[in-house]
Design a protein around this motif. Structure first.
Motif, PDB file in Angstrom:
ATOM      1  N   GLU A  11       0.837  -1.233  -0.097  1.00  0.00           N
ATOM      2  CA  GLU A  11       0.185  -0.057   0.032  1.00  0.00           C
ATOM      3  C   GLU A  11       0.847   1.132   0.124  1.00  0.00           C
ATOM      4  O   GLU A  11       0.625   2.293  -0.602  1.00  0.00           O
ATOM      5  CB  GLU A  11      -0.743  -0.141   1.138  1.00  0.00           C
ATOM      6  CG  GLU A  11      -2.082  -1.171   1.053  1.00  0.00           C
ATOM      7  CD  GLU A  11      -1.371  -2.525   1.176  1.00  0.00           C
ATOM      8  OE1 GLU A  11      -0.536  -2.713   1.885  1.00  0.00           O
ATOM      9  OE2 GLU A  11      -2.326  -3.423   0.712  1.00  0.00           O
ATOM     10  N   GLN A  12       2.027   1.194   0.723  1.00  0.00           N
ATOM     11  CA  GLN A  12       2.855   2.435   0.734  1.00  0.00           C
ATOM     12  C   GLN A  12       3.658   2.522  -0.759  1.00  0.00           C
ATOM     13  O   GLN A  12       3.961   3.698  -0.929  1.00  0.00           O
ATOM     14  CB  GLN A  12       3.762   2.181   2.006  1.00  0.00           C
ATOM     15  CG  GLN A  12       3.086   2.339   3.231  1.00  0.00           C
ATOM     16  CD  GLN A  12       4.072   2.002   4.409  1.00  0.00           C
ATOM     17  OE1 GLN A  12       5.077   0.993   4.339  1.00  0.00           O
ATOM     18  NE2 GLN A  12       3.851   2.476   5.413  1.00  0.00           N
ATOM     19  N   PHE A  13       3.839   1.441  -1.283  1.00  0.00           N
ATOM     20  CA  PHE A  13       4.462   1.452  -2.807  1.00  0.00           C
ATOM     21  C   PHE A  13       3.526   2.258  -3.605  1.00  0.00           C
ATOM     22  O   PHE A  13       3.990   2.977  -4.493  1.00  0.00           O
ATOM     23  CB  PHE A  13       4.588   0.104  -3.179  1.00  0.00           C
ATOM     24  CG  PHE A  13       5.134  -0.088  -4.448  1.00  0.00           C
ATOM     25  CD1 PHE A  13       6.660   0.510  -4.671  1.00  0.00           C
ATOM     26  CD2 PHE A  13       4.722  -0.972  -5.522  1.00  0.00           C
ATOM     27  CE1 PHE A  13       7.299   0.410  -5.925  1.00  0.00           C
ATOM     28  CE2 PHE A  13       5.332  -1.007  -6.785  1.00  0.00           C
ATOM     29  CZ  PHE A  13       6.528  -0.498  -6.920  1.00  0.00           C
ATOM     30  N   TYR A  14       2.183   2.228  -3.280  1.00  0.00           N
ATOM     31  CA  TYR A  14       1.301   3.183  -4.407  1.00  0.00           C
ATOM     32  C   TYR A  14       1.640   4.521  -4.174  1.00  0.00           C
ATOM     33  O   TYR A  14       1.746   5.305  -5.078  1.00  0.00           O
ATOM     34  CB  TYR A  14      -0.089   2.836  -3.891  1.00  0.00           C
ATOM     35  CG  TYR A  14      -0.561   1.779  -4.300  1.00  0.00           C
ATOM     36  CD1 TYR A  14      -0.571   1.006  -5.545  1.00  0.00           C
ATOM     37  CD2 TYR A  14      -2.027   0.817  -3.564  1.00  0.00           C
ATOM     38  CE1 TYR A  14      -1.113  -0.171  -6.050  1.00  0.00           C
ATOM     39  CE2 TYR A  14      -2.451  -0.416  -4.154  1.00  0.00           C
ATOM     40  CZ  TYR A  14      -2.115  -0.740  -5.363  1.00  0.00           C
ATOM     41  OH  TYR A  14      -2.662  -2.071  -5.725  1.00  0.00           O
ATOM     42  N   GLU A  15       1.631   4.734  -2.959  1.00  0.00           N
ATOM     43  CA  GLU A  15       1.962   6.163  -2.496  1.00  0.00           C
ATOM     44  C   GLU A  15       3.343   6.665  -2.823  1.00  0.00           C
ATOM     45  O   GLU A  15       3.589   8.025  -3.367  1.00  0.00           O
ATOM     46  CB  GLU A  15       1.982   6.542  -0.895  1.00  0.00           C
ATOM     47  CG  GLU A  15       2.426   7.894  -0.493  1.00  0.00           C
ATOM     48  CD  GLU A  15       2.246   7.790   1.172  1.00  0.00           C
ATOM     49  OE1 GLU A  15       3.159   8.730   1.669  1.00  0.00           O
ATOM     50  OE2 GLU A  15       1.453   7.439   1.577  1.00  0.00           O
ATOM     51  N   CYS A  16       4.284   5.774  -2.988  1.00  0.00           N
ATOM     52  CA  CYS A  16       5.819   6.067  -3.282  1.00  0.00           C
ATOM     53  C   CYS A  16       5.686   6.365  -4.901  1.00  0.00           C
ATOM     54  O   CYS A  16       6.456   7.329  -5.260  1.00  0.00           O
ATOM     55  CB  CYS A  16       6.629   4.794  -3.034  1.00  0.00           C
ATOM     56  SG  CYS A  16       8.401   5.247  -2.687  1.00  0.00           S
TER      57      CYS A  16
END
Length: 428
Positions: free
Chosen positions: A259-264
């Motif tokens: 999910e943090q990869f999306y934001e990244c």
């Protein structure tokens, strides 16, 4: 202030100190933000006005270097496994805090020893040091972005993430095994040694399936995001640290979830295309980034690297490819298919170029001129004959002939005279 408020304040200070620490580590070595160089520590001390040598009072650069070296050497002596680091004279975050505690009474020698550390933090470090500024970003706040990432590209991005998380899991296991070997050597090879400590085993379980900092930097390099200057190495490092959430103690940065990869990816797109035309929306910036990634792994150079391998790390697994002939570089097979489909549906457009409205053809413009309300008169002279056009509804064309022009016309075409005479006879 209640207990919750105190905890929140403490967490805020802890996180701000981490942002300060990682600002200087990124500018020292952006590939390794967990260790601080002596040179960067000196810069931090100068920024925070800790060097004030006047008439024998205060600190010098030499004083700082001595304290820096003393702390790193002490930790190395306590834990000989640290000597295996490429440069054991680098400082960790916990060592950084220890050094500040040692320096505080030297910066404020006349202050209460019990409060000098707090004074140093509140009056020097927190207000004066440079720090990373984290801008709040959410994929749900940008129109079209959430669906693009979590629906359209989800399968492809999952495969990419899984590739790098597998690499991270193998790295962590190797490190744990190395720690066991080091412990055996320290014990002289005698006695049984537990394979991993309970704490280490828990860390391995908690981090399974997550991407570490080094794997993320590999991702940026593999997809040419750094090599071709989409972002700088420092920007890439800051994007990772900003996406994984607040720091909660310890010397290491947190690992990244899917999910943090999306934001990244969103942060990468916003940073890479910060100077794009104002009409280019965030979802188009994101598509431009994804298209760039697709192009990066679909080149002859990328294919050659896949075939030859890169060191001990395999960069392709054709057995998991979703398309015959696809090398599946870095788990990109599914991502490649999705990007091709999306780009084709978008007419293979340049995502960073605004779409120009189609202009009207000449016939359309002429029809509108001839049928517009009101009249406009245009005149021109052709062989002495002035022709006037009134454009409007209805259009009118009239002509006037000058006397000199009429004489010249009759001389050149005498048949007209007979035609005029015959017309007069018929009229009278």
């Amino acid at each position: 202030m209640g207990e919750d408020g105190d905890d929140e304040k403490k967490a805020g200070i802890e996180n701000e100190l981490w942002n300060i620490y990682t600002f200087y580590t990124l500018h020292g070595n952006p590939l390794c933000p967990e260790f601080l160089k002596n040179q960067q520590f000196m810069k931090l001390a100068k920024d925070c006005q800790m060097i004030k040598k006047k008439q024998g009072v205060g600190l010098t650069s030499a004083d700082l270097s001595v304290v820096f070296a003393s702390e790193t050497q002490r930790k190395k002596a306590e834990n000989k496994t640290m000597a295996k680091r490429a440069n054991p004279n680098l400082m960790t975050y916990s060592e950084f805090l220890n050094v500040l505690m040692v320096l505080a009474p030297k910066v404020y020698p006349k202050e209460d020893p019990d409060t000098v550390f707090q004074k140093l933090l509140l009056e020097n470090i927190l207000p004066l040091a440079a720090h990373r500024i984290i801008h709040k970003v959410s994929i749900a706040d940008e129109e079209g972005v959430e669906e693009l990432l979590t629906v359209t590209f989800k399968r492809g991005l999952e495969d990419l993430f899984d590739y790098y998380s597998d690499v991270a899991d193998r790295r962590r296991k190797l490190l744990a095994a190395q720690e066991v070997q080091d412990t055996v050597k320290l014990k002289g090879g005698h006695g049984q040694v537990q394979v991993t400590s309970k704490q280490r085993a828990k860390e391995l379980r908690d981090s399974k399936g997550l991407i570490g900092y080094s794997e993320f930097m590999n991702f940026c390099q593999d997809f040419k995001l750094i090599a071709l200057s989409q972002v700088t190495t420092i920007q890439a490092g800051d994007i990772f640290l900003s996406s994984v959430g607040e720091h909660h103690g310890g010397d290491s940065s947190r690992d990244m979830s899917f999910e943090q990869f999306y934001e990244c990816l969103l942060r990468l797109a916003l940073t890479a295309h910060a100077g794009a035309h104002p009409e280019i929306t965030t979802d188009l910036k994101l598509k431009a980034l994804l298209l760039f990634m697709w192009k990066a792994v679909n080149t002859d150079d990328a294919s050659a690297k896949a075939v030859n391998g890169r060191g001990t790390r395999s960069v392709c697994d054709a057995s998991k490819s979703v398309k015959s002939g696809d090398l599946n570089l870095y788990g990109s097979s599914q991502f490649n298919l999705i990007m091709q489909d999306v780009w084709a549906k978008d007419g293979f457009r340049e995502y960073l170029q605004p779409i120009e409205e189609e202009g009207e053809d000449g016939q359309t413009v002429l029809d509108r001129m001839l049928n517009t309300d009101g009249t406009r008169t245009f005149s021109f002279v052709n062989e002495g004959i002035t022709q006037s056009f009134e454009l409007g509804s209805p259009s009118v064309v009239s002509s006037t002939v000058s006397t000199s022009a009429l004489g010249k016309l009759l001389q050149e075409r005498p048949s007209i005279v007979q035609t005029l005479v015959d017309s007069l006879k018929e009229e009278y």
